[in-house]
Structures are given as C-alpha cells and as structure tokens.
Write a protein that holds these residues in place. Structure first.
Motif, PDB file in Angstrom:
ATOM      1  N   MET A 124      12.947  32.168  38.401  1.00  0.00           N
ATOM      2  CA  MET A 124      13.206  30.729  38.309  1.00  0.00           C
ATOM      3  C   MET A 124      14.618  30.455  37.805  1.00  0.00           C
ATOM      4  N   VAL A 125      15.060  31.221  36.809  1.00  0.00           N
ATOM      5  CA  VAL A 125      16.422  31.059  36.291  1.00  0.00           C
ATOM      6  C   VAL A 125      17.443  31.408  37.366  1.00  0.00           C
ATOM      7  N   GLY A 126      17.200  32.509  38.088  1.00  0.00           N
ATOM      8  CA  GLY A 126      18.121  32.907  39.151  1.00  0.00           C
ATOM      9  C   GLY A 126      18.193  31.882  40.273  1.00  0.00           C
ATOM     10  N   LEU A 127      17.057  31.270  40.611  1.00  0.00           N
ATOM     11  CA  LEU A 127      17.046  30.237  41.642  1.00  0.00           C
ATOM     12  C   LEU A 127      17.882  29.034  41.225  1.00  0.00           C
ATOM     13  N   MET A 128      17.768  28.626  39.964  1.00  0.00           N
ATOM     14  CA  MET A 128      18.597  27.524  39.467  1.00  0.00           C
ATOM     15  C   MET A 128      20.077  27.890  39.545  1.00  0.00           C
ATOM     16  N   GLY A 129      20.378  29.168  39.277  1.00  0.00           N
ATOM     17  CA  GLY A 129      21.758  29.616  39.370  1.00  0.00           C
ATOM     18  C   GLY A 129      22.311  29.530  40.776  1.00  0.00           C
ATOM     19  N   LEU A 130      21.503  29.921  41.766  1.00  0.00           N
ATOM     20  CA  LEU A 130      21.951  29.829  43.158  1.00  0.00           C
ATOM     21  C   LEU A 130      22.198  28.382  43.570  1.00  0.00           C
ATOM     22  N   VAL A 131      21.328  27.473  43.122  1.00  0.00           N
ATOM     23  CA  VAL A 131      21.522  26.049  43.426  1.00  0.00           C
ATOM     24  C   VAL A 131      22.839  25.558  42.831  1.00  0.00           C
ATOM     25  N   ALA A 132      23.108  25.935  41.570  1.00  0.00           N
ATOM     26  CA  ALA A 132      24.351  25.512  40.920  1.00  0.00           C
ATOM     27  C   ALA A 132      25.567  26.125  41.599  1.00  0.00           C
ATOM     28  N   LEU A 133      25.462  27.387  42.018  1.00  0.00           N
ATOM     29  CA  LEU A 133      26.586  28.070  42.651  1.00  0.00           C
ATOM     30  C   LEU A 133      26.950  27.449  43.988  1.00  0.00           C
ATOM     31  N   PHE A 134      25.930  27.100  44.780  1.00  0.00           N
ATOM     32  CA  PHE A 134      26.200  26.608  46.125  1.00  0.00           C
ATOM     33  C   PHE A 134      26.412  25.091  46.179  1.00  0.00           C
TER      34      PHE A 134
END
Length: 297
Positions: A124-134
């Motif tokens: 879940m944390v990694g998914l939030m990171g991908l959203v923020a990155l892209f």
C-alpha cells in the motif's frame, strides 16, 4: 559474498535502464533484445565449456527453463524497451523495484505461501509512492495516455520478472545453478525473438552506430551475464523475496543517470514518491518478530 552480489547488481542494473533507451533506433526492439541475449548466451556457453560444465539440461528441466527464458529474457524486456519510449528510464527502475511485492504475491498464488501483514502494508505504501511519482508526469504532459501506457508496460515487465524469479528458485532447488540455466534460458529467449521477428516480416537491421554497439555490449555482458547471474545467485542463497531487496537501491542510481542524461528534474512530489516506494519495499522485505500472516486457502 552477499554484500558483493548486492553491490554488483545495484551498480550494474542501475545503469542498464538508460542503456536500454540508447538501443531504440533503426533496429526493431525485438531484434535488439535478441542480439543482447544471444550474445550473453554465447558468452555463458563459452564460460561453461571452458570450465567443462557445458552439458544438456535434464529432461524434466527443459520446460521450466523455457518458461524462465520467456519471462526473464524475452517478454519482460519487450515491455521495458517499449516503456522507455513513454516514460523516463529512471521511472522504469522505480516501477521495477516493486518486484519485492510481486514476488510475495506470486509466491502465494503459485506456491501457496502465506502473505505477511508487512507485505500488505508495504504494498500500500509503495502504491502511494508510484501515484506521487507519476503525478507530475501526468500534469506536465498533454498526452497522459502515453504516460499511462509506459507505466502499464513497466508493470507488466515487472510481473514477468517476478515469475522468472520463482522459476529460478525452483530450478536452483533442483541443484541447477543460475550460470547454467541462464545460458539455456537466454538462448531460448533470443531464438524466440528471432523467430517472432521472421514471422512478423521485420527486416533484420543491425544498428552500426558506436553508441548502439556500446550499449549492446554493456547490456549483454555486465547487464545480462554478470547482473542476472549475481541476482539469481542471491535468489538461491536468500530466496526471491529477500534477493529482490537490491531493487530498492538501484532506482537511485537509475534516476540520477536519468537526471544527467535525459534532463529529468527532481520535484518535491517525485522525491516523496521515490521515498515512499523505497519505504514500501523495505516493509515488504522486513520480517517482524511476530509477523501476522495471511494464510493460504
């Protein structure tokens, strides 16, 4: 030994993402990948022959090695090479680092292993990171569909890589070493790509530019022969989930290469996204003393 293997994988694979972009040119993508793994397979076969370890695969291993070749040395790189047309190569490396999560999920789906609670939290944390990155990429470009396509291709390539990890772990449990299975897997992947190119009517064009040849040599020998052998040795020594932890680190190398070579600019949101992805990967990797496990069934 584990530290040396981690260091080799991080430094080598952190630079291969930009080298992939350098191969985009007059040679079709499938042929560029075929040249890469065909050369890598030849080098491995020569090494095995020199060490007097070259021999046919056991009959019961051919199927697994063929599927591993498709996953690790064929389909996943078709995805990654094409993804580099739409997103910065450093972004591909960040997406690829989520293989820690996919390894755990695939181990549950295909091998019946339980999923620890830290894996769910880390995902879940990694998914939030991908959203923020892209997010900045979607806002900065009018054609957000291209960015979405690049992200989808990178995720598909990561899933193939994860499946190949589990196959390698199974082959190593049968006593087959990565140097040996990689040689046959890379050869199979290259032959499939060459056959597909012939059947699709693609012209067999070899790019003679020095930059293309240099990228090919770097991807074939350090990137494939050394990098994949070192990584799959880690898979055998530590397991697929723990070996994939090195993918937490090499996106930092890849993103800095992208910043220098592609003009990628760091933004506070992008930095936050990368940190969240790394934190998520760390959570997936970490094994709490009293981890709750989602049992299969």
């Amino acid at each position: 030994m584990n530290i040396l293997l981690y260091g080799a994988v991080v430094l080598i694979w952190g630079t291969t993402w930009f080298a992939i972009k350098l191969q985009l040119g007059i040679s079709p993508v499938a042929l560029s990948i075929a040249w890469r793994f065909g050369l890598a397979a030849l080098v491995l076969i020569v090494i095995l022959a020199w060490r007097k370890q070259l021999k046919p695969l056991p009959r019961n291993a051919w199927g697994l090695v063929a599927i591993q070749g498709l996953c690790l040395f064929c389909v996943n790189f078709l995805c990654f090479y094409n993804a580099s047309r739409y997103i910065p190569t450093g972004f591909e490396a960040v997406v690829f680092s989520t293989s820690t999560l996919w390894n755990a999920i695939n181990a549950r789906v295909f091998m019946g292993r339980g999923i620890a609670s830290n894996v769910i939290t880390g995902g879940m944390v990694g998914l939030m990171g991908l959203v923020a990155l892209f997010s900045p990429e979607f806002s900065a470009h009018h054609d957000g569909m291209k960015t979405l396509l690049g992200l989808g291709l990178a995720l598909a390539g990561t899933l193939c890589f994860s499946a190949g990890n589990l196959l390698s772990a199974r082959l190593q449990s049968q006593g087959l070493k990565p140097l040996y299975t990689n040689a046959w897997g890379m050869l199979f992947g290259a032959l499939v790509l060459l056959l597909a190119s012939m059947l699709s009517g693609q012209q067999f064009v070899f790019d003679t530019r020095p930059v293309y040849i240099g990228a090919l040599l770097w991807l074939a020998i350090p990137g494939s022969v050394i990098g994949f052998t070192a990584y799959l040795m880690l898979v055998g020594r530590l397991g697929a989930e723990r070996a994939a932890y090195c993918t937490v680190l090499f996106p930092l190398v890849a993103l800095n290469v992208s910043a220098v070579m592609e003009g990628y600019r760091w933004t506070p949101l992008a930095i936050s996204g990368v940190l969240l992805v790394m934190a998520g990967n760390w959570l997936v990797f970490r094994k709490p003393r009293a981890a709750r496990v989602l049992a299969p069934g």
